[in-house]
Design a protein around this motif. Structure first.
Motif, PDB file in Angstrom:
ATOM      1  N   THR A   1     109.468 -28.932  15.290  1.00 32.80           N
ATOM      2  CA  THR A   1     109.171 -28.756  16.716  1.00 32.80           C
ATOM      3  C   THR A   1     109.826 -27.502  17.275  1.00 32.80           C
ATOM      4  O   THR A   1     109.204 -26.735  18.026  1.00 32.80           O
ATOM      5  N   ILE A   2     111.073 -27.263  16.906  1.00 28.90           N
ATOM      6  CA  ILE A   2     111.782 -26.094  17.422  1.00 28.90           C
ATOM      7  C   ILE A   2     111.132 -24.811  16.928  1.00 28.90           C
ATOM      8  O   ILE A   2     111.021 -23.826  17.679  1.00 28.90           O
ATOM      9  N   PHE A   3     110.675 -24.777  15.676  1.00 27.99           N
ATOM     10  CA  PHE A   3     110.016 -23.573  15.184  1.00 27.99           C
ATOM     11  C   PHE A   3     108.814 -23.211  16.042  1.00 27.99           C
ATOM     12  O   PHE A   3     108.677 -22.070  16.498  1.00 27.99           O
ATOM     13  N   TRP A   4     107.935 -24.170  16.257  1.00 30.23           N
ATOM     14  CA  TRP A   4     106.693 -23.859  16.964  1.00 30.23           C
ATOM     15  C   TRP A   4     106.965 -23.471  18.419  1.00 30.23           C
ATOM     16  O   TRP A   4     106.332 -22.558  18.960  1.00 30.23           O
ATOM     17  N   ARG A   5     107.886 -24.143  19.051  1.00 28.54           N
ATOM     18  CA  ARG A   5     108.200 -23.791  20.447  1.00 28.54           C
ATOM     19  C   ARG A   5     108.841 -22.409  20.526  1.00 28.54           C
ATOM     20  O   ARG A   5     108.531 -21.607  21.422  1.00 28.54           O
ATOM     21  N   THR A   6     109.729 -22.119  19.584  1.00 32.43           N
ATOM     22  CA  THR A   6     110.385 -20.810  19.575  1.00 32.43           C
ATOM     23  C   THR A   6     109.381 -19.704  19.272  1.00 32.43           C
ATOM     24  O   THR A   6     109.433 -18.615  19.868  1.00 32.43           O
TER      25      THR A   6
ATOM     26  N   SER B   1     106.944 -12.972  24.484  1.00 30.69           N
ATOM     27  CA  SER B   1     107.928 -11.924  24.816  1.00 30.69           C
ATOM     28  C   SER B   1     107.970 -10.810  23.779  1.00 30.69           C
ATOM     29  O   SER B   1     108.568  -9.755  24.027  1.00 30.69           O
ATOM     30  N   GLU B   2     107.366 -11.056  22.605  1.00 32.86           N
ATOM     31  CA  GLU B   2     107.391 -10.131  21.469  1.00 32.86           C
ATOM     32  C   GLU B   2     108.814  -9.859  20.993  1.00 32.86           C
ATOM     33  O   GLU B   2     109.126  -8.786  20.472  1.00 32.86           O
ATOM     34  N   GLU B   3     109.664 -10.851  21.134  1.00 29.85           N
ATOM     35  CA  GLU B   3     111.037 -10.792  20.626  1.00 29.85           C
ATOM     36  C   GLU B   3     111.191 -11.938  19.625  1.00 29.85           C
ATOM     37  O   GLU B   3     111.343 -13.105  20.014  1.00 29.85           O
ATOM     38  N   TYR B   4     111.148 -11.606  18.329  1.00 32.91           N
ATOM     39  CA  TYR B   4     111.046 -12.633  17.286  1.00 32.91           C
ATOM     40  C   TYR B   4     112.374 -12.971  16.621  1.00 32.91           C
ATOM     41  O   TYR B   4     112.404 -13.794  15.705  1.00 32.91           O
ATOM     42  N   THR B   5     113.472 -12.379  17.061  1.00 34.47           N
ATOM     43  CA  THR B   5     114.756 -12.669  16.431  1.00 34.47           C
ATOM     44  C   THR B   5     115.096 -14.165  16.453  1.00 34.47           C
ATOM     45  O   THR B   5     115.567 -14.704  15.435  1.00 34.47           O
ATOM     46  N   PRO B   6     114.895 -14.887  17.571  1.00 37.05           N
ATOM     47  CA  PRO B   6     115.220 -16.321  17.551  1.00 37.05           C
ATOM     48  C   PRO B   6     114.416 -17.113  16.520  1.00 37.05           C
ATOM     49  O   PRO B   6     114.932 -18.087  15.954  1.00 37.05           O
ATOM     50  N   VAL B   7     113.184 -16.691  16.266  1.00 38.10           N
ATOM     51  CA  VAL B   7     112.393 -17.380  15.241  1.00 38.10           C
ATOM     52  C   VAL B   7     112.917 -17.025  13.862  1.00 38.10           C
ATOM     53  O   VAL B   7     113.084 -17.879  12.991  1.00 38.10           O
TER      54      VAL B   7
ATOM     55  N   ASP C   1     111.421 -13.031   3.975  1.00 34.28           N
ATOM     56  CA  ASP C   1     110.132 -13.684   3.716  1.00 34.28           C
ATOM     57  C   ASP C   1     109.401 -13.957   5.027  1.00 34.28           C
ATOM     58  O   ASP C   1     108.180 -13.779   5.115  1.00 34.28           O
ATOM     59  N   PHE C   2     110.147 -14.371   6.046  1.00 31.63           N
ATOM     60  CA  PHE C   2     109.518 -14.600   7.345  1.00 31.63           C
ATOM     61  C   PHE C   2     109.013 -13.285   7.929  1.00 31.63           C
ATOM     62  O   PHE C   2     107.922 -13.242   8.512  1.00 31.63           O
ATOM     63  N   ASP C   3     109.778 -12.217   7.785  1.00 38.66           N
ATOM     64  CA  ASP C   3     109.345 -10.924   8.309  1.00 38.66           C
ATOM     65  C   ASP C   3     108.007 -10.513   7.708  1.00 38.66           C
ATOM     66  O   ASP C   3     107.114 -10.013   8.412  1.00 38.66           O
TER      67      ASP C   3
END
Length: 503
Positions: free
Chosen positions: A385-390, A397-403, A412-414
Motif C-alpha cells: 500500500t505504501i509503495f503505490w501511494r508514494t 510531483s516528479e520527485e521519486y526519491t521517497p519511492v 533496479d528501481f531506477d
C-alpha cells in the motif's frame, strides 16, 4: 414499540421512528426445501460497538432508528417483531478443494428483506439446523474485523456485503480461548452462494435447482432471459455473467492487495460480492505467496492463487448448473471467458495505479513493465500500500526519491522507472491518468495490526478506535493528517498476528 435515547441516556418512546420496512416477498418464498424458519437466540445485556447510518439509508431505514433500544435488541437477535419470519438457508460446497456435503447458515439468520431490496442478516445469532456441532456464535474479534473491512472494501469501490451494525455481549464464547460474543448485522441484495446450486445439483433435485436459478435470473439477472448468446440458454447466460463478475471482483482484490483467506465455493457470492470476512488480510509487504489463513497449511488460498481458485470455483458452479444448461460444451463456453475477463480487468486496474491511460494495456511493453515491477517489489518485500501511494505522490510531483528509498536494490528501481516513463504517452490522457493516481491508490487499508488494536481496546469497552477507523476507511483516498499513524509501516509484532477459520 419504537424507542429513542434521551440526552441522559434513558429510553423514550418515539412513534415517528420506524424500524426496517420489511418486504413481503423474497428468498423465503422459495419454500422449506431452501431454508428453515427460526428465531435468533438472544444474548444478555447487549451493547453497541458500531453503527452505520449510511448503510441504514441504503437499506431504506431511518438512520435515527439506530439510536433506539429497539434497534439494539433487534440487531442482536433479541427482538423479533410480528410479521418477521427469520430464516437460515441450506447449501453445500467444496472446502479447501474437497467436497464437504451439506453446510448452510451455521451461525447466520436472515431477518428479512427491506422494501429497498436489501436482506439483513445477523451473523453470530445462535445455532441453526446447519451449525454442524458449532455454537452458532461469533466473537467480538472477528465481528469487528468484518464490520470494518466490509465498509472499507465498499469505500475502495470493491463489490461487497455491507455492515449495518455490530453489537456485543459479555456472554462467553469458547474458541482457542474464552472470548465474548458479538453479532454483525450485514446487508446485501442477496446472500446466495455457489454452494446453494451445488447443494441441489449434488442431490439430483433438478426441480429445486431450477427454482433457485430462475429466482436469481428473474430477480438479479433478467437480461439472461433475452441474451442473444448461448442460443437463448438463460442458465448458460447466468453462468457467463457470474463468471465475468467474479473475474472483475478478484482482479480488484489483487490490485488492492486483498487476501480473502477462505475461498470455498460456499463463500462465493452469486452476485459477485466479497462475502464472509473471516481470515482476510490486506498485504503488508508484497509477498505473492502470502497465506493469511493460519488454517490453510497447504497455501491453497495464498494471495497469488486467488485468481486460479476463482476459476476452479466457477467450474464447480458450471458442473452444478449443467443439468439446466444441458450441454457440457455450452457450459464450458459460458465459464471459459473468465481468464480473459480477469486479465483484462487486472491490467486496467494496474494501469490506472501506474498512472497509465487504459490504452497502455495494449502496448507490448506494458505486461513486462508490470511483471518487472512486481518482481522487484517481491524481491525487496516492499510494503504494497505504501509503495503505490508514494508512487502516486511522486508521479504528481516528479520527485521519486521517497519511492526509491522503499527498495533495497535502488538501481533496479531506477531502471524500471525509466521504462515506466517510456511507456507513458506524452498526451493529455496520460497526464490525466497521473493526476488520478491518488484516487486509485488508497492511503489507508484495514491492516491486521489496526484491526487488532481496535479489538484490544474494544475488549476494554473502548470503541473509539473502531469509530476512528470506520471514519478513515470510509474515505481511504483522503489524506486524514490527524490519523497519519494509520498509514504507517506495520509494527514488528504485526507479523505475529494469527488469523484462522475458528472465529
Amino acid at each position: 414499540m419504537n424507542l429513542t435515547l434521551s440526552s441522559d441516556g434513558s429510553s423514550t418512546q418515539d412513534s415517528a421512528l420506524q424500524g426496517p420496512p420489511w418486504r413481503a416477498s423474497g428468498f423465503a418464498d422459495l419454500g422449506a426445501r431452501f431454508l428453515t424458519e427460526l428465531r435468533p437466540t438472544p444474548l444478555p445485556e447487549p451493547y453497541w460497538v458500531g453503527r452505520n447510518p449510511q448503510v441504514a439509508e441504503m437499506a431504506g431505514i431511518d438512520p435515527r432508528w439506530l439510536q433506539t433500544d429497539e434497534a439494539l435488541q433487534m440487531l442482536t437477535g433479541n427482538l423479533v417483531e410480528t410479521g418477521m419470519h427469520p430464516y437460515a438457508t441450506v447449501y453445500s460446497g467444496h472446502q479447501f478443494g474437497v467436497w464437504a456435503g451439506q453446510l448452510g447458515d451455521g451461525r447466520a439468520i436472515t431477518l428479512g428483506e427491506t422494501q429497498a431490496g436489501q436482506e439483513i442478516q445477523l451473523k453470530g445469532s445462535g445455532r441453526t439446523p446447519y451449525s454442524r456441532m458449532g455454537d452458532g456464535r461469533a466473537v467480538l474479534r472477528s465481528s469487528i474485523r468484518e464490520y470494518l473491512c466490509s465498509e472499507a472494501m465498499h469505500a475502495l469501490g470493491i463489490p461487497t456485503t455491507r455492515a449495518l451494525s455490530v453489537t456485543g455481549s459479555a456472554a462467553p464464547v469458547y474458541r482457542e480461548q474464552v472470548e465474548t460474543a458479538a453479532v454483525v448485522a450485514r446487508v446485501a441484495p442477496s446472500f446466495i452462494r455457489f454452494g446453494h446450486f451445488e447443494h441441489f445439483s449434488a442431490r439430483g433435485d433438478e426441480a429445486s435447482l431450477k427454482a433457485i436459478a430462475d429466482y436469481v435470473i428473474d430477480r438479479y439477472y433478467p437480461e439472461c432471459r433475452t441474451s442473444p448468446g448461448f442460443a437463448g440458454n438463460a442458465y448458460a447466460a447466468l453462468l457467463h455473467v457470474v463468471s465475468e463478475r467474479t473475474a472483475a471482483l478478484i482482479a480488484q482484490w489483487q490490485a488492492v492487495g486483498f487476501c480473502h483467506g477462505v475461498m470455498n465455493t460456499d463463500n462465493m457470492s452469486i452476485l459477485g460480492l466479497t462475502i464472509d470476512y473471516g481470515p482476510f488480510q490486506f498485504l503488508d509487504a508484497y509477498v505473492p505467496g502470502h497465506i493469511c489463513n493460519h488454517s490453510d497449511d497447504r497455501g491453497r488460498y495464498a494471495f497469488d492463487q486467488q485468481p486460479n481458485v476463482g476459476y476452479w470455483n466457477l467450474l464447480c458452479l458450471a458442473q452444478a448448473l449443467l443439468p439446466l444448461i444441458g450441454e457440457e460444451e455450452v457450459a464450458r463456453e459460458a465459464v471459459g471467458s473468465y481468464p480473459e475477463a480477469f486479465a483484462r480487468e487486472f491490467k486496467l486496474r494496474m494501469a490506472a495505479k501506474l498512472g497509465l491511460a487504459a490504452e497502455a494495456t495494449e502496448d507490448a511493453r506494458f505486461a513486462p513493465l508490470l511483471q518487472s515491477l512486481l518482481g522487484l517489489m517481491a524481491q525487496d518485500a516492499v510494503d504494497y500500500t505504501i509503495f503505490w501511494r508514494t508512487l502516486a505522490h511522486a508521479s504528481t510531483s516528479e520527485e521519486y526519491t521517497p519511492v526509491r528509498d522503499l527498495f533495497l536494490h535502488r538501481e533496479d528501481f531506477d531502471q524500471w522507472l525509466t521504462r515506466l516513463h517510456n511507456v507513458r504517452l506524452p498526451k493529455a490522457r496520460d497526464h490525466d491518468a497521473v493526476r488520478s493516481m491518488l484516487d486509485v491508490n488508497p492511503k489507508f487499508v484495514l491492516r491486521n495490526h489496526l484491526g487488532e488494536m481496535a479489538i484490544r481496546a474494544a475488549r476494554e469497552q473502548d470503541f473509539s478506535l473502531v469509530h476512528a477507523l470506520q471514519t478513515v476507511l470510509a474515505t481511504p483516498f483522503a489524506e486524514h493528517p490527524q490519523h497519519e499513524s494509520f498509514a504507517d509501516f506495520p509494527p514488528d509484532w504485526a507479523s505475529q498476528i494469527s488469523i484462522s477459520c475458528s472465529s
